[in-house]
Enzyme design. Sequence first.
Site, short mmCIF file in Angstrom:
data_model
loop_
_atom_site.label_atom_id
_atom_site.label_comp_id
_atom_site.label_asym_id
_atom_site.label_seq_id
_atom_site.Cartn_x
_atom_site.Cartn_y
_atom_site.Cartn_z
CE LYS A 188 -3.64 2.25 2.71
NZ LYS A 188 -4.49 2.16 3.90
CE LYS A 248 -6.55 2.01 -0.35
NZ LYS A 248 -7.20 2.06 0.94
ZN LIG Z 1 -5.79 3.43 8.11
#
Ligand SMILES: [Zn+2]
Length: 324
Positions: free
Chosen positions: A196, A248
Amino acid sequence: MIQPTRRLRRLRNTPALRDLMRETRLHLDDLIYPIFIEEELDKKMPIAAMPGVDRHPEASFERELDAARAAGIKSVILFGVSRHKDPTGSDAWAEKGLVYRMVAKAKKHAPDMTIMADICFCEYTDHGHCGVLHEDGHVHNDLTLENLAKQSVTACRAGVDVLAPSAMMDGMVAAMREAVDAAGFAHVPILSYSSKFASGLYGPFREASGVRLNGDRKTYQADPANARAALLESALDEAEGADALMVKPGLFYLDVIQRLRAQTLLPIGAYQVSGEYAMIKFAAKAGAIDEKTVVLEALTAFKRAGADFVLTYFAKDVKGYLGL
Ligand SMILES: [Zn+2]
């Protein structure tokens, strides 16, 4: 006249032939629909930065589960918008806190659907960070691990099908696995937001999730310039016992999805984030692009890059877009 020796156009002659030759297929089973659920909200609230997406009242969000099911979607991920924010985000693990209540309610209403819970604190802390703050303003990794473990056990007690930790703390998968196994939930899988990035594409989500962030998340989320570091994050989560991995945001990081596909045998998800959604929506509203074409193209791109499934705010639209 020049005669090409190889005519690739032959296999594109008709719609049926193009269907036959298609390498990558998008299916409704591939999609996970995110739902924002807010405590003490009377009626659903449109999110200005995400046209078509609402914050749903805790009292009536089941309607959105029904809408997802009617659109052929079997999996949802729940984000709680807490009205009881505090420095640690304790509403996330309280015995009858928001996480517990929304998971239990979703599971009761839709036992046939896969109910995933986002495991993090940014929607529950008053400072908007994904964990407990040090005095120096940094997020304290190991104290946050303890809270992630507590939140995970609470979600399991409520009946969650999949835990989805998004905090990007070092060691979070191992800490959660140990805690939920000890509590009798060894069967509950962990889908980690393993790669992420600290992206500028999360802006609309902050409005959606009621987050008022002081500062940024660059000390815990991956640097957008660093693919190797992000791949190492996923490798570590796999070694800690993650059952599935995630990249992500999605579209700006297709290279990471593709490299992760080559690195692991685990299932991989891609999160088409709020900013990606907003860019498509607003460009379509302005008449610059055709929404249906671009949504299907983007979702297909995630699969082509190697993702097995996609978290997308467009999930409910895809059935119609595919003509199903
Ligand atoms: Zn968070």
